[in-house]
Structures are given as structure tokens and as C-alpha cells.
Motif scaffolding. Structure first.
Motif, mmCIF file in Angstrom:
data_model
loop_
_atom_site.group_PDB
_atom_site.id
_atom_site.type_symbol
_atom_site.label_atom_id
_atom_site.label_comp_id
_atom_site.label_asym_id
_atom_site.label_seq_id
_atom_site.Cartn_x
_atom_site.Cartn_y
_atom_site.Cartn_z
ATOM 1 N N ILE A 85 -11.334 -102.651 -17.449
ATOM 2 C CA ILE A 85 -9.915 -102.332 -17.275
ATOM 3 C C ILE A 85 -9.124 -103.594 -16.983
ATOM 4 O O ILE A 85 -8.031 -103.798 -17.524
ATOM 5 C CB ILE A 85 -9.743 -101.302 -16.146
ATOM 6 N N SER A 86 -9.676 -104.476 -16.141
ATOM 7 C CA SER A 86 -8.992 -105.733 -15.820
ATOM 8 C C SER A 86 -8.809 -106.588 -17.071
ATOM 9 O O SER A 86 -7.731 -107.151 -17.297
ATOM 10 C CB SER A 86 -9.794 -106.511 -14.770
ATOM 11 N N ALA A 87 -9.861 -106.684 -17.893
ATOM 12 C CA ALA A 87 -9.760 -107.465 -19.123
ATOM 13 C C ALA A 87 -8.733 -106.863 -20.082
ATOM 14 O O ALA A 87 -7.957 -107.593 -20.715
ATOM 15 C CB ALA A 87 -11.129 -107.546 -19.799
ATOM 16 N N SER A 88 -8.692 -105.528 -20.171
ATOM 17 C CA SER A 88 -7.716 -104.874 -21.052
ATOM 18 C C SER A 88 -6.289 -105.140 -20.588
ATOM 19 O O SER A 88 -5.399 -105.404 -21.405
ATOM 20 C CB SER A 88 -7.982 -103.366 -21.096
ATOM 21 N N ILE A 89 -6.075 -105.078 -19.270
ATOM 22 C CA ILE A 89 -4.740 -105.339 -18.729
ATOM 23 C C ILE A 89 -4.327 -106.780 -18.996
ATOM 24 O O ILE A 89 -3.178 -107.060 -19.375
ATOM 25 C CB ILE A 89 -4.710 -105.032 -17.221
ATOM 26 N N ILE A 90 -5.265 -107.712 -18.830
ATOM 27 C CA ILE A 90 -4.961 -109.127 -19.069
ATOM 28 C C ILE A 90 -4.518 -109.349 -20.509
ATOM 29 O O ILE A 90 -3.507 -110.017 -20.775
ATOM 30 C CB ILE A 90 -6.190 -109.994 -18.735
ATOM 31 N N PHE A 91 -5.244 -108.770 -21.461
ATOM 32 C CA PHE A 91 -4.882 -108.975 -22.867
ATOM 33 C C PHE A 91 -3.611 -108.223 -23.234
ATOM 34 O O PHE A 91 -2.864 -108.660 -24.118
ATOM 35 C CB PHE A 91 -6.046 -108.544 -23.770
ATOM 36 N N GLU A 102 0.193 -111.615 -29.904
ATOM 37 C CA GLU A 102 1.251 -110.722 -30.375
ATOM 38 C C GLU A 102 1.157 -110.521 -31.884
ATOM 39 O O GLU A 102 1.368 -109.414 -32.399
ATOM 40 C CB GLU A 102 2.613 -111.302 -29.998
ATOM 41 N N ALA A 103 0.801 -111.607 -32.598
ATOM 42 C CA ALA A 103 0.623 -111.493 -34.049
ATOM 43 C C ALA A 103 -0.581 -110.616 -34.390
ATOM 44 O O ALA A 103 -0.544 -109.836 -35.348
ATOM 45 C CB ALA A 103 0.451 -112.884 -34.660
ATOM 46 N N LEU A 104 -1.667 -110.726 -33.589
ATOM 47 C CA LEU A 104 -2.834 -109.881 -33.822
ATOM 48 C C LEU A 104 -2.507 -108.412 -33.619
ATOM 49 O O LEU A 104 -2.985 -107.544 -34.366
ATOM 50 C CB LEU A 104 -3.971 -110.288 -32.885
ATOM 51 N N GLN A 105 -1.683 -108.111 -32.615
ATOM 52 C CA GLN A 105 -1.309 -106.717 -32.353
ATOM 53 C C GLN A 105 -0.547 -106.107 -33.522
ATOM 54 O O GLN A 105 -0.620 -104.897 -33.748
ATOM 55 C CB GLN A 105 -0.478 -106.630 -31.076
ATOM 56 N N LYS A 106 0.181 -106.927 -34.263
ATOM 57 C CA LYS A 106 0.985 -106.428 -35.374
ATOM 58 C C LYS A 106 0.192 -106.330 -36.676
ATOM 59 O O LYS A 106 0.745 -105.920 -37.699
ATOM 60 C CB LYS A 106 2.204 -107.332 -35.583
ATOM 61 N N GLU A 107 -1.075 -106.738 -36.647
ATOM 62 C CA GLU A 107 -1.890 -106.687 -37.860
ATOM 63 C C GLU A 107 -2.550 -105.334 -38.084
ATOM 64 O O GLU A 107 -3.330 -105.172 -39.011
ATOM 65 C CB GLU A 107 -2.961 -107.777 -37.811
ATOM 66 N N GLY A 108 -2.279 -104.393 -37.201
ATOM 67 C CA GLY A 108 -2.822 -103.053 -37.374
ATOM 68 C C GLY A 108 -4.245 -102.932 -36.873
ATOM 69 O O GLY A 108 -4.636 -103.525 -35.857
ATOM 70 N N ARG A 112 -6.400 -104.960 -33.867
ATOM 71 C CA ARG A 112 -6.886 -104.269 -32.675
ATOM 72 C C ARG A 112 -8.384 -104.465 -32.488
ATOM 73 O O ARG A 112 -8.865 -104.610 -31.357
ATOM 74 C CB ARG A 112 -6.553 -102.776 -32.757
ATOM 75 N N LYS A 113 -9.135 -104.475 -33.595
ATOM 76 C CA LYS A 113 -10.581 -104.713 -33.488
ATOM 77 C C LYS A 113 -10.865 -106.108 -32.949
ATOM 78 O O LYS A 113 -11.785 -106.296 -32.137
ATOM 79 C CB LYS A 113 -11.239 -104.537 -34.866
ATOM 80 N N LYS A 114 -10.085 -107.086 -33.392
ATOM 81 C CA LYS A 114 -10.285 -108.450 -32.903
ATOM 82 C C LYS A 114 -9.948 -108.552 -31.418
ATOM 83 O O LYS A 114 -10.673 -109.205 -30.651
ATOM 84 C CB LYS A 114 -9.396 -109.411 -33.712
ATOM 85 N N ILE A 115 -8.868 -107.906 -31.000
ATOM 86 C CA ILE A 115 -8.500 -107.919 -29.581
ATOM 87 C C ILE A 115 -9.552 -107.206 -28.747
ATOM 88 O O ILE A 115 -9.894 -107.652 -27.636
ATOM 89 C CB ILE A 115 -7.113 -107.282 -29.388
ATOM 90 N N ASN A 116 -10.102 -106.098 -29.269
ATOM 91 C CA ASN A 116 -11.174 -105.395 -28.553
ATOM 92 C C ASN A 116 -12.407 -106.281 -28.399
ATOM 93 O O ASN A 116 -13.094 -106.240 -27.365
ATOM 94 C CB ASN A 116 -11.548 -104.113 -29.286
ATOM 95 N N GLU A 117 -12.682 -107.090 -29.420
ATOM 96 C CA GLU A 117 -13.819 -108.014 -29.330
ATOM 97 C C GLU A 117 -13.593 -109.052 -28.237
ATOM 98 O O GLU A 117 -14.482 -109.331 -27.428
ATOM 99 C CB GLU A 117 -14.020 -108.705 -30.686
#
Length: 458
Positions: A85-91, A102-108, A112-117
Motif C-alpha cells: 500500500i505504501s509503494a502504491s501511494i508513493i507511485f 504521468e506519461a506512463l499513466q496515460k499510456e493505458g 499501468r502494467k509497467k507502473i505495477n511492476e
């Protein structure tokens, strides 16, 4: 209602998802019965039942409420799901200020898979740091280590076994993260939140039993407790009232009237319908309470430790550390004032991150919708921002009230804080919000098959 439960059980896909979710939650709870290899279960049990408080123990009890863990039991799942949860909040916070994220979030979906990694990698790093601090700041000072793992010459825990403990707790949190992902993919969904809710609900029977022991009567006719029957009835009625209030505010919305523009295609006229743009009163959810309580743990812990060190200077600093330690205790007026102020601050902060009036205004404009009386674009964005500012003030007041209710009950009625925490604060908000989300996911399966939802009249 029973008919609806029967219908749920008759849908094969939904039944399979529910059974898988229950099975994974059962595995999660079984992990809390497996102690960390380096500890002595007898010492851990004695420490848990001794009622020790202050310093690190109080911090662990507060963290356990919203981390789906029981840190004082020292198990392989001791850290719970809080590192993830802490890591998710940080990102999530970095995604609003760091352009590459922010650009990764807009890539669909790919973004999101990259951010989850990245979040998983950060979770492992946080686990290593937190478990190392946990071993050295709680397990070793509380003398919970089995004597077989102590160095015979120095009497301290051997470094190699510290590493084993850190790796074990890190692997436990990663396994919980995997369980949450399996519930998301193959179960009913919202796996991480269900783990937290299961941890909160699992503590309720023990808390209820402890509350009964606090009563001044026993089934056999004895007495000697601190609570009378009238206080128990008052606590029960207060619990129902608080839950009803939390449900009411959690579902509360400010509906902004919205109208779509008419357009003609062939001989048909489309649009022109009136709809509503729902703005939640509690837009920030439970995050402000988590942030505020986490920040206020630090000064209480630091000043308590400084007040207990033997080399502190007498005089001013001696009095200052003692005063500061008392001022930031959970039942002090200073703590409550700082708590309320931080909740208001983080409510506006988190709402500003999660709700962007400019983006909402642009989306309305792109879909051919508008708010009557306000021109699309900046005027609409300014109006939405003003409305959100006002309802956030109400939502923050509600969160502040819910957050201090446990402290009020604990100090006024003499109920232990562990019991009073079920009357408000983070645990109650998480349980209610996750319960509604679970009902909505089940309703989606029922509506798809032309059945009425759980909260709808048949």
C-alpha cells in the motif's frame, strides 16, 4: 434477501469466484498462526497478554489497524500488506508531479502494467527496510527471540538469523501481494482491500470478548468489571449509529445537473437529455486518516524515546521531552487538534490529486455535455473546483469526527483503545467502503443475468 443469496449460489461463475476468494482469504488467515522462526511463541504470547503499552508497542497497534496485520504476534505475515500500500501511494503521488510516470499513466493498460511492476520492486525494498527495523526495534528489545538463535558469547541475536527473519517477512508480504492479485484476476476482485477488511473483521471477535470481560457482570453471577449493563447498551447503540453515519456519508453525493447538446444524424435527434455528474462528499476516502495517523506516530515515538534515554541533559530538555511526550499521547488535546488539522490538510491535498476539474471540464466538452448556466471550459472548471472545495470541507469534518470518536470513547468510558478503535477511525471506514465495493461487484454479475441487486427491492 435469502432468495438473492440462493440466486448468487446458483450462478456457477459467481459461485466459483466467491469460493476461490474465501479459500485465498483462509490461507491468508492461516499464515498468522505461523510464528517467525527466530521467536519463542511462549514469549510472544506472554508479551501479547501482558498489556504492555507505550513506545513501539503503541505504534504497532495503530499500524496494525490499516495494514491487515497483527504486528505484536510476530508471524511470517507480520508486515501485512502495508508495504505494498505504501509503494502504491508513493507511485500515485509521484504520478502527479513526475512527468515520466504521468506519461506512463496515460499510456493505458501497458503503462499501468509497467507502473505495477515498479510498485512490486518498491514493495520488496520497503519490506526489507521495515522488517529490519521491526526485528531490531521490537523483536530484540522485547526479548522475544528463542535462546537457540542467540550468540552464546554476546547473548545477542546472530546476524545470519536477522537476515533469515528479514527474508521470511519480505517473502510473506510478497505472497500476500500475490494473493491479492489472484483475487483481482480470478476471484471477486479488489483483493488488497479484501485482505485489509479480513484482518479488521478477524480482530472483532477478540475485541468483543475483551469488551464482555470489561463488564461488571458475568454469566455465573460474579462481578468486578469496569462497565455496567447500561454502558454496554450505550456502546452497542453508539456502534450502530456510527456505522449508519459512515454508510450515509460514504454514499453521499453532490449531484451537479448536466445536459447533453442535441445533434441530428439523418432523421434522428440525439442528445438533449438531462443527467447528473456525481461528486462524492468523501472524495478522498480513508487516505487522510492514514496519512495523519502515520505522521503523528513519529513525534510520539521520538519524544518518548528521547524522554527515556539515560544521557539526556537535566533541566530544560528533561522537562521539554517529558511535556512533548505527554502532549503527543493519543488522549491529549494537542494530539487531537493536530490530528484534525492534518486530516483537513490531507483531505484537500488528496482531493486535488485525484480530482482535476480542468480534465472533467474538457471531458464534458468533448462529449458534447455542459452544465446549465456555465460555459464549457474555464468557467465550468472553476465552478466544479468551487463545489468540490465546499463539499471537501464537509467530508473532512466527517473524517475528523470519525477519527476522534475512538479517543473520546476510550477516555470518557474507560474502554481500552483497541476496543474503542472499532467505533471509528481507519478500520471502520475501510470495512464499510470495501463492503459496498464487494456488493457492487456481486450486483454487476446479478444485473448482467437480469436479476435484481442485493440492495434493490425484488
Amino acid at each position: 434477501m435469502w432468495e438473492k443469496f440462493r440466486v448468487i449460489w446458483q450462478i456457477p461463475e459467481l459461485r466459483r469466484k466467491i469460493l476461490l476468494t474465501l479459500g485465498l482469504l483462509a490461507i491468508y488467515r492461516l499464515g498468522f498462526q505461523i510464528p517467525l522462526p527466530i521467536v519463542d511463541p511462549v514469549k510472544v504470547q506472554a508479551s501479547a497478554t501482558s498489556g504492555q503499552s507505550g513506545g513501539m508497542t503503541d505504534v504497532l497497534q495503530q499500524v496494525a489497524v490499516f495494514s491487515a496485520s497483527q504486528l505484536t504476534q510476530v508471524t511470517i505475515f507480520g508486515l501485512g500488506i502495508m508495504p505494498y500500500i505504501s509503494a502504491s501511494i508513493i507511485f500515485q503521488l509521484l504520478g502527479s508531479v513526475y512527468p515520466p510516470l504521468e506519461a506512463l499513466q496515460k499510456e493505458g493498460e501497458a503503462g499501468r502494467k509497467k507502473i505495477n511492476e515498479y510498485t512490486r520492486y518498491a514493495t520488496v525494498l520497503i519490506c526489507v527496510i521495515q522488517s529490519w527495523v521491526y526485528v531490531n526495534a521490537y523483536i530484540v528489545p522485547m526479548q522475544l527471540v528463542d535462546t537457540a538463535f542467540l550468540n552464546p558469547d554476546t547473548g545477542s541475536l546472530m546476524f545470519s538469523w536477522k537476515v533469515v527473519a528479514v527474508l521470511t517477512m519480505t517473502a510473506g508480504t510478497v505472497f500476500l501481494m500475490w494473493i491479492g492479485e489472484q483475487i483481482d484476476e480470478f476471484g471477486i476482485g479488489n483483493g488488497i482491500s479484501l485482505l485489509i477488511m479480513a484482518g479488521i473483521l478477524a480482530a472483532m471477535p477478540g475485541a468483543g470478548y475483551e469488551l464482555i470481560k470489561q463488564a461488571s457482570f458475568e454469566l455465573g453471577g460474579g462481578s468486578g468489571g469496569k462497565l455496567g449493563i447500561e454502558q454496554l447498551i450505550m456502546l452497542a447503540a453508539m456502534f450502530v449509529a456510527v456505522v449508519a453515519g459512515v454508510v450515509y456519508i460514504t454514499l453521499g453525493q453532490r449531484r451537479i445537473p448536466m445536459q447533453s447538446a442535441k445533434h441530428v444524424r439523418g432523421r434522428r435527434v440525439y442528445g438533449g437529455t438531462r443527467q447528473y455528474l456525481p461528486l462524492k462528499v468523501n472524495q478522498s476516502g480513508v487516505m487522510p486518516i492514514i496519512f495523519a495517523s502515520s505522521l503523528l506516530m513519529l513525534p510520539a515515538l521520538v519524544f518518548t524515546q528521547l524522554n527515556n534515554i539515560p544521557w539526556k541533559v537535566d533541566g530544560f530538555w528533561d522537562n521539554f521531552f517529558g511535556w512533548a511526550s505527554d502532549a503527543f499521547s493519543r488522549d491529549s488535546l494537542t494530539y487531537v487538534l493536530f490530528y484534525v488539522a492534518l486530516i483537513y490538510f490531507f483531505c484537500y491535498f488528496w482531493t486535488a490529486i485525484t480530482f482535476n476539474p480542468k480534465d472533467v471540464s474538457e471531458n464534458l466538452k468533448n462529449y458534447g455535455s455542459f452544465i446549465p448556466g456555465y460555459r464549457p471550459g474555464k468557467r465550468t472548471a472553476d465552478y466544479l473546483e468551487k463545489v468540490m472545495f465546499r463539499i471537501t470541507y464537509v467530508g473532512a469534518g466527517f473524517l475528523a469526527l470519525v477519527a476522534i470518536i475512538p479517543t473520546v470513547i476510550s477516555t470518557s468510558m474507560g474502554v481500552p483503545y483497541r476496543l474503542a478503535s472499532f467505533y471509528g477511525g481507519t478500520g471502520l471506514l475501510i470495512a464499510v467502503s470495501v463492503a459496498f465495493d464487494l456488493v457492487q461487484k456481486i450486483d454487476s454479475h446479478l444485473v448482467m443475468r437480469n436479476y435484481s441487486g442485493l440492495l434493490e427491492k425484488s
